[in-house]
Enzyme design. Structure first.
Site, PDB file in Angstrom:
ATOM      1  N   HIS A  12      44.998  14.383  52.984  1.00  0.00           N
ATOM      2  CA  HIS A  12      43.672  14.727  53.504  1.00  0.00           C
ATOM      3  C   HIS A  12      43.643  14.703  55.026  1.00  0.00           C
ATOM      4  O   HIS A  12      42.993  15.540  55.653  1.00  0.00           O
ATOM      5  CB  HIS A  12      42.640  13.744  52.936  1.00  0.00           C
ATOM      6  CG  HIS A  12      41.225  14.130  53.174  1.00  0.00           C
ATOM      7  ND1 HIS A  12      40.614  15.165  52.491  1.00  0.00           N
ATOM      8  CD2 HIS A  12      40.284  13.639  54.009  1.00  0.00           C
ATOM      9  CE1 HIS A  12      39.361  15.276  52.899  1.00  0.00           C
ATOM     10  NE2 HIS A  12      39.135  14.366  53.820  1.00  0.00           N
ATOM     11  N   HIS A  29      34.076  18.017  49.590  1.00  0.00           N
ATOM     12  CA  HIS A  29      33.852  16.662  49.109  1.00  0.00           C
ATOM     13  C   HIS A  29      33.954  16.709  47.590  1.00  0.00           C
ATOM     14  O   HIS A  29      33.038  16.331  46.866  1.00  0.00           O
ATOM     15  CB  HIS A  29      32.500  16.116  49.582  1.00  0.00           C
ATOM     16  CG  HIS A  29      32.594  14.733  50.130  1.00  0.00           C
ATOM     17  ND1 HIS A  29      31.683  13.743  49.878  1.00  0.00           N
ATOM     18  CD2 HIS A  29      33.534  14.154  50.919  1.00  0.00           C
ATOM     19  CE1 HIS A  29      32.044  12.629  50.488  1.00  0.00           C
ATOM     20  NE2 HIS A  29      33.161  12.857  51.132  1.00  0.00           N
ATOM     21  N   ARG A  51      27.898  16.115  60.916  1.00  0.00           N
ATOM     22  CA  ARG A  51      28.426  15.311  62.036  1.00  0.00           C
ATOM     23  C   ARG A  51      29.535  16.056  62.770  1.00  0.00           C
ATOM     24  O   ARG A  51      29.636  15.988  63.993  1.00  0.00           O
ATOM     25  CB  ARG A  51      28.925  13.949  61.544  1.00  0.00           C
ATOM     26  CG  ARG A  51      27.833  12.949  61.322  1.00  0.00           C
ATOM     27  CD  ARG A  51      28.373  11.535  61.220  1.00  0.00           C
ATOM     28  NE  ARG A  51      29.411  11.399  60.210  1.00  0.00           N
ATOM     29  CZ  ARG A  51      29.191  11.305  58.902  1.00  0.00           C
ATOM     30  NH1 ARG A  51      27.951  11.354  58.440  1.00  0.00           N
ATOM     31  NH2 ARG A  51      30.184  11.169  58.053  1.00  0.00           N
ATOM     32  N   HIS A 106      36.416  15.416  45.147  1.00  0.00           N
ATOM     33  CA  HIS A 106      36.689  14.255  44.299  1.00  0.00           C
ATOM     34  C   HIS A 106      35.500  13.300  44.224  1.00  0.00           C
ATOM     35  O   HIS A 106      35.098  12.894  43.130  1.00  0.00           O
ATOM     36  CB  HIS A 106      37.951  13.531  44.794  1.00  0.00           C
ATOM     37  CG  HIS A 106      39.211  14.317  44.630  1.00  0.00           C
ATOM     38  ND1 HIS A 106      39.478  15.433  45.389  1.00  0.00           N
ATOM     39  CD2 HIS A 106      40.273  14.154  43.799  1.00  0.00           C
ATOM     40  CE1 HIS A 106      40.662  15.915  45.027  1.00  0.00           C
ATOM     41  NE2 HIS A 106      41.165  15.168  44.071  1.00  0.00           N
ATOM     42  N   ASP A 139      37.672  28.177  56.889  1.00  0.00           N
ATOM     43  CA  ASP A 139      38.150  28.238  55.507  1.00  0.00           C
ATOM     44  C   ASP A 139      38.176  26.858  54.873  1.00  0.00           C
ATOM     45  O   ASP A 139      38.246  25.840  55.550  1.00  0.00           O
ATOM     46  CB  ASP A 139      39.529  28.908  55.406  1.00  0.00           C
ATOM     47  CG  ASP A 139      40.600  28.196  56.228  1.00  0.00           C
ATOM     48  OD1 ASP A 139      40.521  26.964  56.394  1.00  0.00           O
ATOM     49  OD2 ASP A 139      41.528  28.858  56.712  1.00  0.00           O
ATOM     50  N   GLU A 160      34.670   4.023  54.918  1.00  0.00           N
ATOM     51  CA  GLU A 160      34.124   5.344  55.243  1.00  0.00           C
ATOM     52  C   GLU A 160      32.600   5.327  55.165  1.00  0.00           C
ATOM     53  O   GLU A 160      31.980   6.312  54.767  1.00  0.00           O
ATOM     54  CB  GLU A 160      34.737   6.416  54.343  1.00  0.00           C
ATOM     55  CG  GLU A 160      36.210   6.633  54.619  1.00  0.00           C
ATOM     56  CD  GLU A 160      36.825   7.770  53.828  1.00  0.00           C
ATOM     57  OE1 GLU A 160      36.080   8.515  53.156  1.00  0.00           O
ATOM     58  OE2 GLU A 160      38.062   7.912  53.872  1.00  0.00           O
ATOM     59  N   TYR A 178      47.663  16.799  56.499  1.00  0.00           N
ATOM     60  CA  TYR A 178      47.995  18.185  56.129  1.00  0.00           C
ATOM     61  C   TYR A 178      49.511  18.356  55.966  1.00  0.00           C
ATOM     62  O   TYR A 178      50.071  19.387  56.330  1.00  0.00           O
ATOM     63  CB  TYR A 178      47.454  19.167  57.181  1.00  0.00           C
ATOM     64  CG  TYR A 178      45.946  19.270  57.213  1.00  0.00           C
ATOM     65  CD1 TYR A 178      45.280  20.286  56.547  1.00  0.00           C
ATOM     66  CD2 TYR A 178      45.176  18.341  57.903  1.00  0.00           C
ATOM     67  CE1 TYR A 178      43.894  20.386  56.567  1.00  0.00           C
ATOM     68  CE2 TYR A 178      43.788  18.428  57.927  1.00  0.00           C
ATOM     69  CZ  TYR A 178      43.157  19.450  57.257  1.00  0.00           C
ATOM     70  OH  TYR A 178      41.792  19.541  57.274  1.00  0.00           O
ATOM     71  N   GLN A 235      31.287   7.202  49.184  1.00  0.00           N
ATOM     72  CA  GLN A 235      30.413   6.739  50.253  1.00  0.00           C
ATOM     73  C   GLN A 235      28.943   6.955  49.887  1.00  0.00           C
ATOM     74  O   GLN A 235      28.621   7.741  49.006  1.00  0.00           O
ATOM     75  CB  GLN A 235      30.730   7.503  51.546  1.00  0.00           C
ATOM     76  CG  GLN A 235      32.206   7.540  51.896  1.00  0.00           C
ATOM     77  CD  GLN A 235      32.937   8.732  51.297  1.00  0.00           C
ATOM     78  OE1 GLN A 235      32.572   9.243  50.254  1.00  0.00           O
ATOM     79  NE2 GLN A 235      33.990   9.158  51.966  1.00  0.00           N
ATOM     80  N   LYS A 260      31.921  24.810  60.782  1.00  0.00           N
ATOM     81  CA  LYS A 260      33.065  24.363  59.987  1.00  0.00           C
ATOM     82  C   LYS A 260      32.632  24.214  58.533  1.00  0.00           C
ATOM     83  O   LYS A 260      31.451  24.022  58.244  1.00  0.00           O
ATOM     84  CB  LYS A 260      33.597  23.018  60.507  1.00  0.00           C
ATOM     85  CG  LYS A 260      34.908  22.578  59.841  1.00  0.00           C
ATOM     86  CD  LYS A 260      35.346  21.207  60.326  1.00  0.00           C
ATOM     87  CE  LYS A 260      36.648  20.783  59.666  1.00  0.00           C
ATOM     88  NZ  LYS A 260      37.042  19.422  60.069  1.00  0.00           N
TER      89      LYS A 260
END
Length: 736
Positions: free
Chosen positions: A48, A94, A115, A96, A492, A311, A51, A239, A90
């Site tokens: 995550h 999210h 954010r 999982h 993307d 997190e 990369y 979270q 962007k």
């Protein structure tokens, strides 16, 4: 050290690190890591954050253009739209967390992407999303749809940003692993963009926002592993979001940016304090010393490990100008948010973490990110599928009956039930609402507008990753064009299964090559993005789903086009070539029960030529309604235009050279439906011939039905009933 557990092979494996990766850590630091250091490496070296499976392939994406201010590598991409204004945007996943805890997973997905945008100094003006759920008859699907949609709406509505568009799909391959892809768009001054790289030695590092708790620990690691039957046990790693705290954080951040207090800023997203601090230091070629005793916590007895990997949401890390520290603190206190100096930049290029007087971590900061393992994983291309020949497809029903049935299927039906739960008009700048080709949002204090869309056709990507990747970009380009926008750039969100399986990695590589080729040909660069791998449960992968978020510019938002017919008696023109391609079409799948064949090929030169002509017609004021053709082909697009206006269409019969069902429902690419006044039809057709753009007249607007010569007409009322019925009934508890 503070009774930290002993490092064992089992503990290393539980942190998602392979034995060879752990050996690499030992070689890098010359000793056994502490438990906190193991957690830090686990966070920074997971898929995550690092990369590691995708980075070598992402390098091939086109990311530059004269209007690109910031490409991939920052919190969000930035493009110049003139007049000193920039768009910051962007998209990220999210997935999982949303499967395990749909409401909180979706809310924090929206919060995180917002954010990313305001961290760059932009005020968010719009959100979009792409949601992929399992088969309607699957036991969890209704629960997941309900929770995710409520979460997306709950956060966006409370924060005060409109959710203006997106996609919703259903397929059995998402039964055990749904996708929640969230996109945010903001506006900033082009000369006031803020970045993550720290600069200057002994500069204060400040923790801002909400307090740190134990929620979300190992969230990034969870997002880097596939699911199994024990996935529900990961619920504590999801979270919890607070949109009202985020709104305060937004206003406080923008205020101290305006006051000139900020050297660098990074939101605490994946891997929390660890990732934000490491990235700020490494990008600035500096070390970072953190004192965790200063971190505001909302739970007692938190360990260094927990604080570094939490997190908890609505948190920021900033490097401040020392002389502005008091001024910044006063601003954050005014907004009721925590403000704490938790460390300083150093020249050491070391990442040092202290807690209770002990050094809990002392690591080389550049190597935490730059020395992460990089894999060129084995990949095999997907086998080519045979072309489905239309004359070999038996039509189980007439064209009108097929239209009525198809428009009421889960993928094709109205998603009003979803988008009516989102406040899509808050801020007062939404000029085109959900349900069209692209949303149009006004750029405040001027005539400009932004065209925004999210697109992908996963069944195409599975059948032919290269063509599917091209089509996802081309579809976004077409949707922006169809409202009159000039496509500028994309973000993307690449959702795939386990990259350790060569066939899955082959899908990833193929799609990326297609995306790259389309972006290059269409002058549509990639400026930001996200990769989400390991989207599979018990070895069953999702459909490859490279979501494309597109942004375009309208010089005058009042001259945008919409898909609704505007008047009776207007000529309906079909732009682009029609071959009647049925492979991978929704007609073949949902009417004929066959999910098979090669997807339609994408001719990028034709996409550009046809799209540029359509945009020219819109700007000239010739086109009165415009709709691009995609899922369901020509007749579905016509029905959508008719339902949006209440005006029907009288259509010529299908050409004798084509099978009727293939003509009406084939999914050939690079096509648009355009209406023009009757008096303009001849001139437009002649002009198109001169430009070598395929264009034919297929009918005239009018009446209260879709009436094809030689076929029984289908009334708009009947179509609308079918179109609007399925989703509310399904969510109301009726059987799928």
């Amino acid at each position: 050290m503070k009774n930290e557990p002993k490092i064992t092979p089992e503990l290393v494996a539980a942190h998602g690190l392979k034995p060879d990766e752990y050996e690499r850590i030992l070689k890098l630091i010359g000793r056994e890591p502490t438990f906190t250091e193991l957690g830090i490496f686990s966070a920074m070296w997971n898929e995550h954050c690092s990369y590691k499976s995708s980075r070598i392939h992402l390098r091939g994406l086109p990311t530059k253009a004269p209007w690109v201010i910031q490409g991939p590598g920052e919190n969000a991409g930035v493009i110049d739209i003139g007049d000193g204004q920039a768009v910051v945007f962007k998209m990220e996943s999210h997935n999982h967390p949303s499967y395990i805890e749909p409401y909180q997973g979706a809310t924090t997905g929206v919060g995180g992407i917002l954010r990313d945008v305001f961290t760059m100094g932009a005020r968010p003006i719009a959100c979009l999303n792409a949601l992929s759920f399992g088969a309607p008859e699957h036991a969890k699907t209704r629960h997941l749809v309900s929770g995710v949609v409520a979460g997306v709406g709950g956060y966006g509505n409370s924060f005060g940003v409109p959710t203006v568009g997106g996609q919703v799909r259903f397929h059995t391959r998402y039964d055990g692993n749904i996708l929640v892809n969230a996109m945010a768009v903001g506006l900033a001054d082009a000369d006031k963009i803020f970045y993550a790289a720290a600069s200057g030695v002994n500069m204060p590092i400040v923790y801002l926002g909400s307090k740190t708790g134990r929620d979300g620990i190992h969230g990034a690691s969870m997002a880097s592993a596939e699911f199994d039957d024990k996935s529900e046990e990961k619920r504590p790693t999801v979270q919890v979001g607070d949109p009202f705290a985020e709104k305060l954080l937004l206003e406080a951040c923008l205020e101290i940016m305006e006051k000139g207090c900020v050297i660098a800023i990074q939101d605490m997203g994946a891997a929390g304090l660890t990732c934000s601090a490491v990235e700020m230091g490494a990008k600035g070629d500096l070390g970072v010393d953190l004192d965790l005793d200063a971190v505001p916590t909302r739970e007692t007895g938190m360990s260094a490990y927990e604080m570094m990997l939490s997190e908890s949401q609505e948190r920021m890390l900033m490097v401040l100008k020392p002389e502005k520290e008091k001024e910044a603190e006063a601003i954050f206190k005014k907004w009721g948010l925590d403000f704490a100096v938790v460390g300083y930049t150093t020249p050491s290029k070391r990442f040092v973490v202290k807690h209770g007087g002990d050094v809990m971590a002392d690591l080389p900061i550049k190597e935490l990110g730059d020395e992460a393992p990089l894999y060129d994983r084995p990949h095999v291309p997907s086998a080519a599928l045979p072309v489905v020949h239309a004359r070999e497809v038996m039509a189980p029903m007439g064209v009108g009956s097929a239209l009525e049935k198809l428009i009421g299927t889960p993928d094709m039906c109205s998603k009003r039930w979803v988008w009516e739960q989102y406040d899509h008009v808050i801020l007062g700048n939404t000029m085109q609402r959900p349900g069209g080709d692209a949303a149009v949002v006004r750029v405040q204090d001027g005539p400009k507008g932004l065209a925004l869309t999210v697109d992908v056709t996963p069944r195409y990507c599975e059948a032919d990753p290269f063509e599917g990747g091209k089509q996802a970009v081309a579809e976004a380009w077409r949707n922006i064009t169809a409202v009159g926008g000039k496509p500028l750039a994309i973000t993307d969100n690449l959702n795939f299964g386990n990259p350790e399986r060569p066939e899955i990695m082959g899908q990833f590589v193929g799609c990326l090559k297609g995306i790259s080729e389309a972006c290059r040909t269409l002058d549509f660069p990639v400026v930001s993005g996200n990769v989400s791998l390991y989207n599979e449960t018990n070895g069953r992968a999702i459909l490859p789903t490279p979501s494309i978020g597109g942004v375009g510019l309208l010089d005058d938002f009042t001259k945008s086009a919409s898909l609704a017919f505007k008047a009776e008696g207007e000529a309906i023109l079909l732009i682009g070539e029609t071959h009647g391609w049925l492979g991978q079409s929704v007609y073949l799948r949902d009417i004929c029960g066959r999910e098979e064949g090669a997807p339609p090929p994408v001719d990028l030169a034709a996409e550009k030529r046809n799209g540029d002509c359509v945009r020219g017609m819109i700007h000239a004021g010739t086109a009165t309604a415009v709709h691009d053709l995609s899922d369901g082909g020509l007749l579905i697009a016509l029905a959508e235009m008719a339902m949006a206006s209440g005006i029907g269409a009288k259509l010529l019969a299908a050409p004798t050279s084509l099978v009727s069902q293939a003509y009406w429902f084939g999914e050939d690419q690079a096509r648009y439906l355009v209406t023009v006044p009757e008096t303009e039809a001849g001139r437009v057709l002649a002009k198109m011939r001169g430009c070598e753009v395929p264009c034919v007249r297929i009918g005239t607007t009018g009446g209260d039905a879709i009436a094809i010569a030689g076929e029984a007409p289908v009334t708009i009322d009947k179509l609308r009933t079918s179109f609007e019925r399925w989703l509310p009934e399904y969510m109301g508890g009726k059987a799928a």
